[in-house]
Design a protein around this motif. Structure first.
Motif, short mmCIF file in Angstrom:
data_model
loop_
_atom_site.label_atom_id
_atom_site.label_comp_id
_atom_site.label_asym_id
_atom_site.label_seq_id
_atom_site.Cartn_x
_atom_site.Cartn_y
_atom_site.Cartn_z
N TYR A 120 -14.26 -1.38 17.57
CA TYR A 120 -14.11 -2.12 18.82
C TYR A 120 -15.32 -1.89 19.72
CZ TYR A 120 -9.24 -2.12 17.32
OH TYR A 120 -8.11 -2.26 16.58
N LEU B 172 -15.58 0.08 25.62
CA LEU B 172 -14.62 0.12 26.72
C LEU B 172 -13.41 -0.79 26.48
CD1 LEU B 172 -17.00 0.31 29.81
CD2 LEU B 172 -15.86 2.16 28.55
N ASP B 173 -13.46 -1.60 25.45
CA ASP B 173 -12.30 -2.43 25.14
C ASP B 173 -11.22 -1.65 24.41
OD1 ASP B 173 -11.79 -5.29 25.74
OD2 ASP B 173 -11.20 -5.35 23.63
N TYR B 174 -11.52 -0.44 23.98
CA TYR B 174 -10.56 0.33 23.21
C TYR B 174 -9.30 0.64 24.01
CZ TYR B 174 -8.76 3.78 19.91
OH TYR B 174 -7.97 4.47 19.02
N ARG B 175 -9.44 0.74 25.32
CA ARG B 175 -8.26 0.97 26.16
C ARG B 175 -7.30 -0.22 26.15
NH1 ARG B 175 -12.07 3.03 30.12
NH2 ARG B 175 -11.75 5.27 30.55
N HIS B 176 -7.81 -1.39 25.85
CA HIS B 176 -7.05 -2.62 26.03
C HIS B 176 -6.19 -2.93 24.81
CE1 HIS B 176 -9.05 -3.80 29.83
NE2 HIS B 176 -10.01 -3.03 29.34
N GLY B 177 -5.37 -1.98 24.40
CA GLY B 177 -4.44 -2.21 23.31
C GLY B 177 -4.59 -1.26 22.13
N ASP C 38 -9.09 9.98 27.82
CA ASP C 38 -7.89 9.19 27.53
C ASP C 38 -7.53 9.26 26.05
OD1 ASP C 38 -7.78 8.45 30.18
OD2 ASP C 38 -8.66 6.46 29.87
N LEU D 283 -13.07 7.58 29.03
CA LEU D 283 -12.41 7.06 27.84
C LEU D 283 -12.14 8.18 26.84
CD1 LEU D 283 -11.35 4.79 26.04
CD2 LEU D 283 -13.72 4.38 25.30
#
Length: 292
Positions: A210, A213-218, A242, A239
Motif C-alpha cells: 500500500y 499513509l493509506d495503510y490506516r484506511h482499512g 499505530d 503510523l
C-alpha cells in the motif's frame, strides 16, 4: 544455494557494471520535455510506476505508467518505453505494435535478439543483469538504479552499500511471520508492490502492499501478532506506533530504498526455504508469458 540467492547477492557487482551505461541511459530515458509512457507486466509494471515517479520528480516531463496487459485510450506521447526482461511477453509486443507511427519506442530488456527488441527504435540492453530464475530480482533493481543515475542522482555509493547490507543478518526470523505488508511513498510505492509480489511468487506467502499513509484506511484491520510491516524509504513514526499497537512488527528503512528491496528479496527466499519451497521455480509460473 539457490539460483535466486546467487542472483540477489550478485547485485552489487551488477549495479557497478550498470553505472557504466549511464550515458546511454541518459540519452534514451532522460530527454527533457518529452511526454513518455512506460509499460510492463508483473514486476516490470511495478518498476514502471517507480520510473514514472522518478522521471517526473526530476522535472523531465510528464510520465505515465501502465500495464501492457491493460489496453487504454491512446494519449499523445513522444515516446513509449517497454520494460521486458525476456523480450518475449505477448502483451508487451501487442502494446508496442499498437503505438502510432512517429512515436519513438524504446525497449529495456535482457535479450538482444528478442521479439520486443526487434520491433522498437532503440534498446537499452541489460543482458549482464538477466537471470536464470523465474523470479526477477537483479534485473528490475538494476534498471531503477540506472534510471536514477540517468536522471542526475549520484548513486555511485550504492553498490558498496548494498554489498555491506546483504552481508548482514536479516534481523527477522522468517518462519515466525505469517503476514507480510510492504509500504512505500512516491517512487518507492512501486518497490513496495514488487516486494509483495516477490514473497507471493517465491514463498506462496500472504502479502500486501500500500501507499504508506493509506495503510490506516482499512488494511490496518488485519494486522496482528504474525504481521511484519516493512516501510520502504520514507517512514512515519505515528503510523509505526499505530501498527505496533496491533501486535505487528514494524521494520523501517535503514538503507537506500533499492537496497531495502534487495533485502526484501532475501526475506522472500528465506521464507520459501523455511516452507520447503524452491524459490527459483514458483508453482504455475514461467519466465515469460507467451500466449498462443
Amino acid at each position: 544455494m539457490s539460483i535466486t540467492t546467487r542472483e540477489i547477492d550478485s547485485q552489487p557487482d551488477i549495479w557497478r557494471a550498470a553505472l557504466e551505461l549511464a550515458p546511454r541511459a541518459t540519452e534514451l530515458l532522460a530527454r527533457p520535455g518529452e511526454r513518455v509512457l512506460v509499460i510492463g507486466c508483473g514486476t516490470s509494471a511495478f518498476i514502471a510506476e517507480s520510473f514514472a515517479a522518478l522521471r517526473e520528480a526530476a522535472d523531465l516531463g510528464e510520465t505515465d505508467a501502465a500495464y501492457a496487459s491493460e489496453p487504454r485510450r491512446w494519449r499523445e506521447y513522444d515516446a513509449v518505453i517497454a520494460i521486458s526482461r525476456s523480450g518475449t511477453t505477448t502483451e508487451v509486443i501487442d502494446a508496442l505494435r499498437a503505438v502510432p507511427a512517429g512515436v519513438r519506442t524504446i525497449a529495456v530488456t535482457g535479450v538482444a535478439d528478442s521479439p520486443v527488441a526487434e520491433i522498437v527504435d532503440d534498446v537499452l540492453l541489460l543482458d549482464f543483469a538477466d537471470e536464470e530464475s523465474v523470479v526477477q530480482t537483479r534485473f528490475p533493481t538494476t534498471f531503477v538504479l540506472l534510471a536514477r543515475a540517468a536522471f542526475g542522482e549520484d548513486v555511485s555509493d550504492l553498490p558498496d552499500a548494498a554489498a555491506a547490507a546483504l552481508a548482514e543478518p536479516l534481523g527477522v526470523e522468517a518462519a515466525s511471520v505469517g503476514h507480510f505488508v510492504y509500504l512505500g511513498s512516491g517512487w518507492t510505492y512501486g518497490l513496495a508492490q514488487e516486494a509483495a509480489l516477490k514473497i507471493r511468487e517465491a514463498a506462496q506467502a500472504w502479502s500486501e502492499s500500500y501507499p504508506l499513509l493509506d495503510y490506516r484506511h482499512g488494511p490496518l484491520a488485519v494486522a496482528g501478532d504474525e504481521s511484519l510491516v516493512w516501510m520502504i524509504g520514507r517512514g512515519d513514526a505515528g503510523l509505526a506506533d499505530d501498527i505496533r499497537a496491533t501486535g505487528a512488527t514494524v521494520r523501517t528503512s535503514s538503507h537506500d530504498p533499492l537496497i531495502e528491496l534487495a533485502l526484501t528479496q532475501r526475506m522472500a527466499v528465506a521464507v520459501a526455504e523455511s516452507r520447503g519451497l524452491n524459490p527459483d521455480t514458483p508453482r504455475h509460473l514461467t519466465r515469460s508469458i507467451v500466449l498462443g
